[in-house]
Enzyme design. Structure first.
Site, PDB file in Angstrom:
ATOM      1  N   CYS A  43       0.866  -1.181   0.000  1.00 46.96           N
ATOM      2  CA  CYS A  43       0.000   0.000   0.000  1.00 46.96           C
ATOM      3  C   CYS A  43       0.906   1.236   0.000  1.00 46.96           C
ATOM      4  O   CYS A  43       1.797   1.350   0.852  1.00 46.96           O
ATOM      5  CB  CYS A  43      -0.899  -0.008   1.230  1.00 46.96           C
ATOM      6  SG  CYS A  43      -1.833   1.531   1.435  1.00 46.96           S
ATOM      7  N   ASP A  50      -0.417  -5.657   0.203  1.00 39.51           N
ATOM      8  CA  ASP A  50      -1.684  -5.895  -0.481  1.00 39.51           C
ATOM      9  C   ASP A  50      -1.536  -7.196  -1.244  1.00 39.51           C
ATOM     10  O   ASP A  50      -0.509  -7.428  -1.897  1.00 39.51           O
ATOM     11  CB  ASP A  50      -2.006  -4.761  -1.462  1.00 39.51           C
ATOM     12  CG  ASP A  50      -2.550  -3.521  -0.773  1.00 39.51           C
ATOM     13  OD1 ASP A  50      -3.161  -3.664   0.311  1.00 39.51           O
ATOM     14  OD2 ASP A  50      -2.387  -2.429  -1.320  1.00 39.51           O
ATOM     15  N   VAL A  65       4.038 -14.644 -23.838  1.00 37.90           N
ATOM     16  CA  VAL A  65       4.918 -14.339 -22.711  1.00 37.90           C
ATOM     17  C   VAL A  65       5.439 -15.649 -22.114  1.00 37.90           C
ATOM     18  O   VAL A  65       4.704 -16.630 -21.983  1.00 37.90           O
ATOM     19  CB  VAL A  65       4.214 -13.471 -21.646  1.00 37.90           C
ATOM     20  CG1 VAL A  65       3.082 -14.202 -20.957  1.00 37.90           C
ATOM     21  CG2 VAL A  65       5.204 -12.923 -20.641  1.00 37.90           C
ATOM     22  N   LEU A  67       6.693 -18.009 -19.175  1.00 34.63           N
ATOM     23  CA  LEU A  67       6.177 -18.098 -17.810  1.00 34.63           C
ATOM     24  C   LEU A  67       7.183 -17.749 -16.712  1.00 34.63           C
ATOM     25  O   LEU A  67       6.838 -17.063 -15.754  1.00 34.63           O
ATOM     26  CB  LEU A  67       5.610 -19.495 -17.553  1.00 34.63           C
ATOM     27  CG  LEU A  67       4.317 -19.813 -18.276  1.00 34.63           C
ATOM     28  CD1 LEU A  67       3.853 -21.216 -17.938  1.00 34.63           C
ATOM     29  CD2 LEU A  67       3.241 -18.800 -17.959  1.00 34.63           C
ATOM     30  N   GLU A  85      -5.243   0.488  -8.965  1.00 31.70           N
ATOM     31  CA  GLU A  85      -5.572   0.883 -10.333  1.00 31.70           C
ATOM     32  C   GLU A  85      -4.304   1.075 -11.171  1.00 31.70           C
ATOM     33  O   GLU A  85      -4.247   0.683 -12.342  1.00 31.70           O
ATOM     34  CB  GLU A  85      -6.385   2.185 -10.316  1.00 31.70           C
ATOM     35  CG  GLU A  85      -7.696   2.086  -9.549  1.00 31.70           C
ATOM     36  CD  GLU A  85      -7.571   2.228  -8.024  1.00 31.70           C
ATOM     37  OE1 GLU A  85      -8.630   2.174  -7.365  1.00 31.70           O
ATOM     38  OE2 GLU A  85      -6.444   2.386  -7.492  1.00 31.70           O
TER      39      GLU A  85
END
Length: 148
Positions: A43, A50, A65, A67, A85
């Site tokens: 955070c 988080d 992509v 792995l 976000e």
């Protein structure tokens, strides 16, 4: 107990480098779905961890992509302060830059913090790309590959 009995020190390190490989076919669209259930960041206000599950869905064009590099990339956020976000959009931007897919969606489902669950979805569509008409078949259950 000796250090040898606990195993060797891991040599892998977090990295922002995303490696790719050639798509196995470019004659049809196919959907790649990945679930990354151990995503963590910090955070940016409190420094507390988080936790989220990141869902990656994409239709490759020329590249997929790799792995191991994706795992190390996701690990690289563990000690970074990130708004939910912003980190979701950063992951999408970085994956799109690396793979140039026809379509990509990143969904981040963050665990509860202060009584609030946060889900963020960001999408990319290659200019001019249109999805094929959907054929309804039985859908896979969420996490079906880890349920007995």
């Amino acid at each position: 107990m000796t250090d040898l009995s606990l195993g060797a020190k891991p040599t892998a390190q977090p990295s922002k480098t995303l490696e790719t490989f050639e798509s196995p076919t470019n004659t049809r669209d196919f959907h790649i779905h990945m679930e990354i259930p151990e995503f963590t960041c910090l955070c940016p206000k409190t420094g507390q961890p988080d936790f989220a599950v990141i869902y990656l869905d994409y239709i490759p064009d020329q590249l997929c992509v790799e792995l191991k590099s994706l795992k190390l990339y996701m690990w690289s956020f563990r000690d970074e302060g990130c708004f939910h976000e912003a980190v979701t959009n950063r992951i999408l931007d970085d994956l799109v830059a690396a793979t140039q897919p026809k379509f990509m969606r990143v969904t981040a489902k963050f665990y509860v913090r202060g009584g609030v669950f946060t889900n963020v979805t960001a999408e990319h569509r290659k200019a001019g790309w249109q999805p094929q008409p959907r054929v309804e078949l039985t859908q896979f259950e969420s996490q079906s590959n880890i349920r007995g």
